[in-house]
Design an enzyme around this catalytic site. Structure first.
Site, PDB file in Angstrom:
ATOM      1  N   GLU A 338       2.941  41.981   8.099  1.00 36.88           N
ATOM      2  CA  GLU A 338       4.581  42.168   8.586  1.00 36.88           C
ATOM      3  C   GLU A 338       4.345  41.464  10.491  1.00 36.88           C
ATOM      4  OE1 GLU A 338       6.806  42.443   7.020  1.00 36.88           O
ATOM      5  OE2 GLU A 338       5.169  43.362   5.604  1.00 36.88           O
ATOM      6  N   HIS A 429       7.719  36.571  -3.072  1.00 37.56           N
ATOM      7  CA  HIS A 429       6.863  37.216  -3.076  1.00 37.56           C
ATOM      8  C   HIS A 429       5.871  36.297  -3.862  1.00 37.56           C
ATOM      9  CE1 HIS A 429       8.589  39.988  -0.797  1.00 37.56           C
ATOM     10  NE2 HIS A 429       7.789  39.820  -0.048  1.00 37.56           N
TER      11      HIS A 429
END
Length: 456
Positions: A338, A429
């Site tokens: 992140e 993803h």
């Protein structure tokens, strides 16, 4: 990880690490572009703005530029020049044409907002004004409106969806979310300036040292040694910044989810480890390379199985998992993932759509893994899996969000090991698979391998 990883580190440094634009290389490149903009498919009315400079060991200069046309941002018009001995040799860009559209358009800003709103749906909290841009991602540049809808998805993930609406036809040319997730699907009141070393009793990394702030009668989870980044408790809400973790004895958590500070210790540690990795390996001073720390928020939502980076709030947010299959999403590689989204947004600024979005996700997976190897914890042994620690029951560590050594194991085969012309149509993803696989092969080579979590 083999010695070949050193080569990979250099490659990533050249590709993504940026520093403040050095006046010499940037000015030299800009001067040459003014004299001859054909190398970047320039047109009359284009203006170039240097955003960052990378200097190779051999003196090669790489300067990244953004572009406007008659004052409007050109989406997909950015480029990187490559110069030797002060002379531009070539440039990397995707803009395919020197043509530029007229700036009038046939639909109004209100009509563009409506077109984007029909796609977004009724559940929005806010909508921006429609701003004119030149959309140049693929094909001929077109006049478009950029509209941003903000709201909350059904799974509690916030969304800041950027729409690009054709200013002539009203069709949606592209869209992407400024919230970058880890998987598909209040500030300090302390006036002290004294750094302290706290004892973090984390969920995934055992007992660790974390940097905190000494407030006199108490301590707060704020890292003064890394730009003042701090960690807060959202108390299972989905709004605001939360309340900074405070403690009387500087001991945080008890290695279980029963203590809310345990997950906070993991997140705080992961962000610090990622900061150190970028600083020690690439000389980058924080996410934006300006020495400023970011906000980390834990205990987001209820049974929320995800984590995300937000550009607009310069923050990372971590869910608690569902408590049945998944625990809190605060382990080391997820935190590194992140925070790396923030680094990408402040350097390459990769759009979260198509192949660009896949490279965005893969970059975070790669750096999250590099951070895990740099820490080299016995509690979270480095590997080429993403999120394997999150699973509450995972004997042999056979389950993971992503398998970098064989991405096709992900999503029932929806991810891919190799590039194809259809890659850009996948969820970001899953389109990350080829770059993740590339990283693994560079680091370890082909053939069978044995790791702490099994054999490949």
């Amino acid at each position: 990880m083999q010695t070949s990883t050193r080569l990979l580190t250099l490659a990533i440094l050249a590709a993504l690490s940026t520093s403040a634009a050095a006046s010499g290389p940037a000015e030299r490149a800009l001067s040459q572009l003014r004299a001859n903009s054909a190398v970047v498919r320039g047109a009359q009315g284009d203006v170039f703005m240097a955003k960052g400079v990378i200097m190779d060991a051999d003196g090669t200069e790489h300067v990244r530029f953004d572009r406007t046309y008659r004052g409007l941002p050109v989406i997909g018009g950015d480029f990187v020049t490559h110069a030797r001995n002060g002379v531009i040799k070539n440039a990397s860009l995707t803009l395919a044409s020197t043509g530029r559209p007229g700036l009038a358009g046939r639909i109004s800003a209100d009509q563009a907002i409506l077109a984007a709103g029909i796609d977004f749906g009724a559940g929005f909290d806010d909508v921006s004004n429609a701003e004119k841009v030149i959309f140049a991602r693929g094909g001929n540049p077109r006049l478009a409106y950029e509209v941003v809808y903000s709201g909350m998805r059904a799974d509690q993930t916030p969304t800041e969806m950027h729409y690009f609406v054709d200013a002539d036809s009203g069709s949606i040319l592209d869209k992407w979310d400024a919230i970058h997730t880890g998987k598909p699907g209040s500030g300090t009141t302390c006036s002290g300036t004294i750094s302290a070393a706290g004892n973090g009793r984390s969920l995934y990394s055992g007992d660790v040292v974390i940097n905190t702030q000494n407030c006199g009668a108490s301590f707060e989870m704020k890292d003064l040694t890394r730009g003042g980044g701090y960690t807060t408790d959202l108390a299972n809400g989905t709004r605001g910044t939360g309340t900074i973790f405070s403690d009387a004895d500087n001991i945080w958590g008890d290695n279980t989810v029963a203590n809310r500070a345990s997950a906070a210790a993991d997140a705080h540690l992961g962000v610090a480890a990622t900061w150190d990795y970028f600083k020690n390996v690439y000389g980058r001073n924080g996410i934006a390379n300006d020495g400023k720390g970011a906000l980390s928020k834990v205990h987001y939502g209820r049974n929320y199985v995800n984590a995300f980076w937000s550009d607009s709030t310069f923050s990372m947010t971590f869910g608690d998992g569902d408590g049945v299959t998944y625990g809190p999403l605060v382990n080391l590689d997820v935190a590194g993932h992140e925070m790396s989204h923030g680094v990408t947004s402040r350097s390459a600024n990769l759009a979260y759509s198509g192949e660009s979005g896949g490279l965005n996700e893969a970059t975070s997976d790669i750096f999250g893994t590099m951070v895990e190897f740099a820490v080299n914890s016995t509690s979270d042994v480095p590997d080429y899996l993403i999120g394997e620690e999150i699973y509450i029951s995972n004997p042999g560590l056979t389950k993971a969000f992503r398998y970098m050594y064989n991405p096709e194991l992900e999503g029932a085969g929806r991810s891919k090991n190799c590039w194809s012309s259809t890659l850009g149509s996948l969820d970001v993803h899953y389109s990350s698979g080829p770059a993740n696989h590339f990283f693994y092969l560079l680091a370890e080579g082909s053939g069978s391998k044995t790791f702490a979590n099994g054999s490949i």
